[in-house]
Scaffold this active site. Structure first.
Site, mmCIF file in Angstrom:
data_model
loop_
_atom_site.group_PDB
_atom_site.id
_atom_site.type_symbol
_atom_site.label_atom_id
_atom_site.label_comp_id
_atom_site.label_asym_id
_atom_site.label_seq_id
_atom_site.Cartn_x
_atom_site.Cartn_y
_atom_site.Cartn_z
ATOM 1 C CD1 TRP A 74 -1.224 20.542 8.377
ATOM 2 C CD2 TRP A 74 -1.248 18.410 9.045
ATOM 3 N NE1 TRP A 74 -1.073 20.536 9.735
ATOM 4 C CE2 TRP A 74 -1.079 19.234 10.177
ATOM 5 C CE3 TRP A 74 -1.283 17.027 9.222
ATOM 6 C CZ2 TRP A 74 -0.966 18.719 11.461
ATOM 7 C CZ3 TRP A 74 -1.168 16.517 10.501
ATOM 8 C CH2 TRP A 74 -1.013 17.348 11.600
ATOM 9 C CG HIS A 75 -0.901 13.704 7.604
ATOM 10 N ND1 HIS A 75 -2.125 14.225 7.249
ATOM 11 C CD2 HIS A 75 -1.106 13.038 8.772
ATOM 12 C CE1 HIS A 75 -3.026 13.894 8.166
ATOM 13 N NE2 HIS A 75 -2.434 13.167 9.100
ATOM 14 C CB ALA A 76 4.744 13.738 5.178
#
Length: 480
Positions: A325-327
């Site tokens: 989700w973050h990257a």
């Protein structure tokens, strides 16, 4: 539109004045918020507006269909699943398509095959992960009967696009924010003043600390092979200050800004660097995201109601997804698995992780045990930040290798030392205010009840912003 821009400095008072003095009826205020939010978001790229409008329209429609098929659980499941798949597909194409294609191409390249023809030059829309998760939570909550479907499209579009928290959170639940669009708001002077103080503290963290730390980190990170080991660790510490002040600074500005318009957003940070364990850290850091994964991923997997090994499995699944989700980068997958491993260790050994009280409440200083716990937790967090700051796994591995094998110290470490001072001042102020919602929430005592004391503090803060602002940087979480 950036919070730390001249455009926003003009935008906010205009919207504020129109909101309270021209559009006094709730429905017109909601319409103004939608228009203002679309202007705010379209300031980056007007093409982004089509995506957020599509997400809003489909999620709004899914709620109406879920209501229409009340009592027909099978059809409701299909409606809910269709909207979830649609929104995740949009997110997947724009954020992860090239990541998966490039990794598949690398895998097939070992056999002499290449997929270059299917890669695309895709611009990642700002904040797409945030508003997608916000839209998903609405559909799931309506399906689970936690709230009724809304019939007012303006209210719903305002909920998805509300500009203070649109591009970097907090990720609001429909059960909290949507009802606030459905009732009349009254201007509350005390709430507005407190909101402005919280915004001010957010700007201090972003402009004075985060942007200055970013200057040092950006200058040196790429040259890690030539730096002494201690400096590499201290760069990790600086980045740990940077990402906290950058992201929590945004949340402070967003929450304070929302209060100007009569809205209460959820708290997103609760002084996480005073945590006594990694589990406690994740109850205090990016609270809106960790509770989102808890409620919509961890609990459906069985949560902690399973046997110990299934609980650990659930933790690894959640944190692998959280990393992605973050990257779209393997460094973030490793970052997530690193934290999953730490959480598993705490769980296996039954270490006390249920801290919910304020550390050293009622005392100026923590005891020895608490100091050691906080120091260890902070150290473990710093190590994880090296994964998240690295651009590739090759760089992350090289950075860790240089940190333990390079010489320990040299004079170049003196560069940027003042930013550690700013970080320590930040921690001191937040330590003294750790039982408050934010650092400028003044206690009810004689000293802070005097206007002269407050204005002296405001002047000091404005001088800090004026003379110690670093090179302007975009908010880190815009890329997520």
């Amino acid at each position: 539109m950036l919070f730390n821009s001249l455009e926003f400095l003009a935008f906010l008072p205009i919207v504020f004045l129109l909101y309270w003095f021209v559009f006094r009826e709730r429905r017109w205020q909601n319409m103004l918020i939608v228009v203002a939010s679309y202007i705010f978001y379209g300031w980056w790229d007007w093409r982004f507006l089509f995506l957020i409008a599509l997400t809003s329209l489909c999620s709004y429609g899914s709620g109406l269909l879920l209501e229409h098929y009340e009592g027909q659980r099978r059809k409701q499941k299909w409606v809910s699943a269709a909207n979830i798949i649609l929104n995740l597909s949009i997110l997947g194409v724009f954020k992860y398509y090239n990541f998966f294609v490039e990794n598949l191409d690398a895998l097939l390249g070992a056999f002499g095959w290449h997929l270059d023809w299917v890669t695309m030059n895709i611009v990642l829309p700002v904040g797409i992960s945030f508003y997608t998760f916000q839209a998903l939570s609405y559909t799931i909550d309506v399906y689970q009967k936690k709230l009724p479907a809304t019939h007012d499209p303006v209210e719903f579009f305002a909920y998805i696009s509300f500009f203070p928290q649109l591009v970097a959170g907090p990720i609001e639940r429909a059960t909290n924010l949507l009802p606030q669009f459905q009732r009349k708001r009254q201007f509350d002077y005390a709430k507005a003043v407190d909101g402005m103080r919280q915004m001010l503290w957010g700007f201090v963290k972003k402009l004075v600390i985060a942007d200055n730390c970013a200057t040092v980190v950006n200058d040196y990170w790429g040259h890690y092979a030539d730096l002494p080991g201690l400096m590499l660790f201290l760069l990790g510490v600086l980045f740990t200050f940077q990402i906290y002040c950058d992201f929590s600074g945004y949340s402070d500005i967003a929450i304070g800004c929302a209060r100007l318009f009569g809205f209460n957003l959820m708290r997103n940070f609760n002084y996480p660097y005073f945590s006594r364990s990694i589990p406690e850290f994740w109850r205090r850091w990016h609270i809106s995201l960790t509770t989102w994964f808890r409620d919509y991923v961890y609990f459906p997997l069985g949560g902690s109601r399973c046997d110990k090994w299934k609980v650990i499995r659930n933790v690894y699944i959640v944190w692998a997804i959280s990393g992605l989700w973050h990257a779209a980068n393997w460094t973030y997958v490793c970052w997530g698995l690193y934290h999953a491993t730490l959480l598993a260790i705490y769980n296996i050994f039954g270490i006390n992780t249920k801290y919910k009280n304020v550390v050293a409440y009622g005392h100026y200083f923590p005891n020895i045990k608490e100091m050691l716990q906080m120091a260890l937790t902070f150290f473990l967090v710093v190590i994880s930040r090296i994964f998240s700051r690295s651009e590739s796994m090759t760089q992350a591995v090289g950075y860790f290798s240089a940190m333990v094998s390079n010489k320990f110290f040299d004079a170049s470490m003196l560069y940027g030392i003042k930013y550690f001072f700013f970080g320590l001042i930040l921690l001191l102020i937040e330590w003294l205010q750790r039982d408050k919602q934010h650092a400028l929430q003044f206690p009810n005592n004689r000293l802070f009840s005097k206007k002269a004391t407050k204005w002296a503090l405001y002047i000091i803060i404005y001088l800090l912003i004026l003379f110690n602002t670093g090179k302007p940087q975009s908010f880190i979480y815009f890329q997520f």
